[in-house]
Scaffold this active site. Structure first.
Site, short mmCIF file in Angstrom:
data_model
loop_
_atom_site.label_atom_id
_atom_site.label_comp_id
_atom_site.label_asym_id
_atom_site.label_seq_id
_atom_site.Cartn_x
_atom_site.Cartn_y
_atom_site.Cartn_z
N THR A 76 0.83 -1.21 0.00
CA THR A 76 0.00 0.00 0.00
C THR A 76 0.86 1.26 0.00
O THR A 76 1.89 1.32 0.67
CB THR A 76 -0.91 0.00 1.25
N GLY B 142 3.26 -2.86 8.78
CA GLY B 142 3.58 -3.09 10.18
C GLY B 142 5.04 -3.48 10.32
O GLY B 142 5.58 -4.22 9.50
N GLU C 85 -7.17 -5.12 3.59
CA GLU C 85 -7.24 -6.25 2.66
C GLU C 85 -8.50 -6.20 1.80
O GLU C 85 -9.19 -7.20 1.61
CB GLU C 85 -7.18 -7.58 3.43
#
Lengths: 445, 445
Positions: free
Chosen positions: B46, B85, B328
């Site tokens: 992303t 993350g 997602e």
């Protein structure tokens, strides 16, 4: 939202509490200290075991005539004060709500000023155990705290005695104007309307601006990426909340005026408007707080993953708003308080009384026929308002009939109430929706 | 929920990414380093400007044949990687998704291993700007990060080449088995079903236990305070979520089996089940993630003010679950992906094709007559399932007719899609609800 500020209870509850609950002599003693920050205060009412059921609060203030002191105790784990903002680390004093006990007799809940911490080194006073209740969903900047008291002694004159007194010889007297205290509780619910309204305005602004700037995907292959605000689904998420933000603005404005008029009468000794005020502030607090949370979450998600970042704005509004459905009266309880009032009004109407105020529509069957003939009628706000009124009439009076039928058939009142609780909550809610739409329609006209 | 763990992407995305995307030679190089924590990895797909529209990702990997290297760039602010993350502070490496550019020609998105930080002192490598994206609604323990690359050079062999290769002389070849990658994206959606299911089980347990222990108020004056679970309104809040927790368990079990069967076929080169799998995982991920959030919030509020404390449990589940509707695949987009499949299936049925799988009910008008004759019929799960099927049939085929009519009347396809977007989202949703109820009914029987 006022909750954003640490120490906000010093300003929103401690100082106003002294102003409303203290005698002139007590005000002269405490207000200068509070206003000059010589002391920092909070307001300790809710306990670990009791929030909704205030009558069952367990903290006691027992008068000791020998010493001319009250002895404060939180006798059980469930009695400890729990939640007051500023209690965990900051406050030196609190207005503590406690059961007044005189010669073994309980005289009900009254307010007492208790010193919590030393003004020298901020350590807890003898008999006081105090601390922070720990992390919450948000608002970590407010040190919500707990308080246990074990034979904490305070001077008799620390009882705030504007509305009720204990004399030197332990005689209790009440001036009977406790309705003014009651009106203050209602004021907080009216303030919640304005907090909800203001949060929704901020959320709407943030999410709609984002949706005008953000471009993502294209429906026409090879075309430019579209502003996401151009997607029908995005408009469907954002525009109802925008309309609601206006509606809540008008609800807040109307209810603030209703409150001010009623409060003036109440402090003048006329309680004519109190039941209506209580009913309306209850259901509208519930409606606006619950719907604001839904709208803010929809707005947050409308910003995709970015909505999960605090810097995006919407998420922080949401986490703050999420306190509102349970504070100052849990919403399900509040809808039922309105429903109780509405059930009485239906009975009053049946017995031939003239109904006043927001529930006057319950007096007569509207014998409603839906007047919508064409698509444009759906944009006629007066027609929409009629539909809401008819819906409220049907559900409120239907609930009253069902409750009455159950009791007539021999069901005990408390069983009938519980068996119809979903209906009653719904009755309170549809009534509040009708009123909110009415405020909206009158506001935009 | 796996998101609770810092460094979770090392285990959930970086190592599995190497296993699925690397050649055997590359696996031999990278897996021992990752498994022994000599390097810590994340997965960077992303970007700030693009999440949903993956085809428009802007990061580039341009082959430099002279040096036998790729030159990695995030040319614009919107191109920077955003959200991974473990990227903010922890990771030394990342699998970076980038547009592969060979001699000026774009060959689409491919995965590249990029070293982010020195293995000596953890400082960023030349050309790398990396950091934490800042506070979120929750999950602060995960250092979600951003990544900018300015002419960062990596060896050609850092492109993960199991499915597509760039040779030493800059020749591109693809093995064509990219459907396996696709199936991996679907796997994450199936995993979200189990996360949602597990969060809801925890939320139901916490809130129902609390409601059995907590006593508050009494309906019968003078009576003992009631367990709040005895109030009809409390049951109405908690029991539907409990039923849903069972339903989601069965949905997860069914979809996991469907996935495993389909994946086995797909890696064997048979893509027969892929469209069905994609459609079902999309709408069910959307349904379970959105409903779980609603249920968890209801459960949190059912604990009154205490629900706002993290120690109460429910609030933490909720804040974690609130990531699920947008990660997602954003839910509104996912419902439309299912709707697109359903529109095709309706067209296939009209052209006489036999429909397989979850949408086979669209083949024939059920000519439904509601079979409910008495109250007990409402407890017949087969009758309830029929009602859900009939509802899905009506809304899905009605949406197909409306879309077809709009296009027949001359509306361009992309305009017709946007004008019917609310209907299409609803079609995807009612289809998923029917399937969820079917899994539930078959699970409990």
């Amino acid at each position: 939202m006022c909750h954003d500020l640490a120490l906000s209870l010093h300003h929103s509850m401690f100082i106003p509490g002294i102003e409303r609950l203290a005698t002139d002599e007590q005000k002269a003693e405490w207000l200068p200290l509070a206003l000059n920050f010589k002391i920092i205060g909070t307001y300790a009412q809710t306990e670990l075991g009791h929030g909704t059921n205030l009558l069952a609060l367990e903290t006691t203030a027992t008068f000791d005539p020998t010493a001319d002191e009250f002895v404060m105790n939180t006798p059980k784990i469930t009695s400890m004060k729990w939640w007051p903002g500023g209690l965990g680390k900051s406050s030196t004093h609190a207005i503590v709500l406690a059961q007044l006990v005189l010669r073994g007799k309980n005289h009900g809940m009254h307010p007492f000023i208790v010193q919590l911490r030393s003004l020298e080194d901020h350590t807890p006073m003898p008999g006081i155990t105090v601390g922070d209740i720990g992390p919450k969903l948000a608002l970590q900047n407010i040190d919500n705290g707990f308080l246990m008291m074990n034979n904490v002694r305070i001077p008799r004159t620390n009882m705030l005695m504007r509305n009720a007194k204990v004399s030197r010889d332990g005689h209790f007297s009440s001036s009977g104007s406790s309705k003014a205290n009651y009106a203050t509780m209602i004021l907080i619910r009216v303030k919640i309307l304005s907090w909800a309204s203001s949060l929704l305005v901020q959320g709407a602004t943030t999410s709609i601006r984002y949706s005008a700037v953000r471009r993502q995907s294209q429906l026409k292959p090879g075309g430019e990426e579209m502003q996401i605000l151009s997607y029908q689904s995005q408009q469907y998420k954002l525009f109802p909340a925008l309309a609601a933000a206006f509606a809540y603005h008008f609800v807040t404005r109307t209810m603030t005026a209703v409150y001010e008029k009623a409060y003036e009468e109440i402090i003048g000794g006329n309680n004519r408007l109190l039941a209506e005020l209580h009913s309306q502030s209850s259901c509208l607090k519930a409606l606006l707080s619950e719907e604001t949370c839904v709208f803010l979450e929809t707005q947050r998600r409308s910003m995709g993953g970015h909505g999960y970042m605090l810097m995006a704005g919407g998420g922080a509004y949401l986490l703050g708003a999420m306190t509102l459905p349970t504070v100052e009266g849990e919403n399900t309880v509040l809808y039922q308080q309105t429903a109780r009032y509405l059930m009485k009004q239906v009975a009053n109407a049946l017995s031939g009384q003239q109904l006043q105020g927001s529930s006057s529509y319950l007096a007569a069957d509207p014998e409603y026929v839906c007047p919508i003939q064409e698509v444009n009628d759906c944009r006629n706000t007066r027609i929409l308002l009629d539909i809401y009124r008819n819906r409220a009439y049907g559900i409120v009076t239907g609930t009253a009939r069902k409750l009455h039928a159950d009791m007539t058939s021999g069901m005990e009142q408390h069983v009938a109430w519980n068996n119809n609780m979903i209906r009653l909550v719904r009755a309170g809610k549809v009534h509040s929706q009708y009123y909110a739409v009415e405020c909206f329609v009158e506001g935009v006209e």
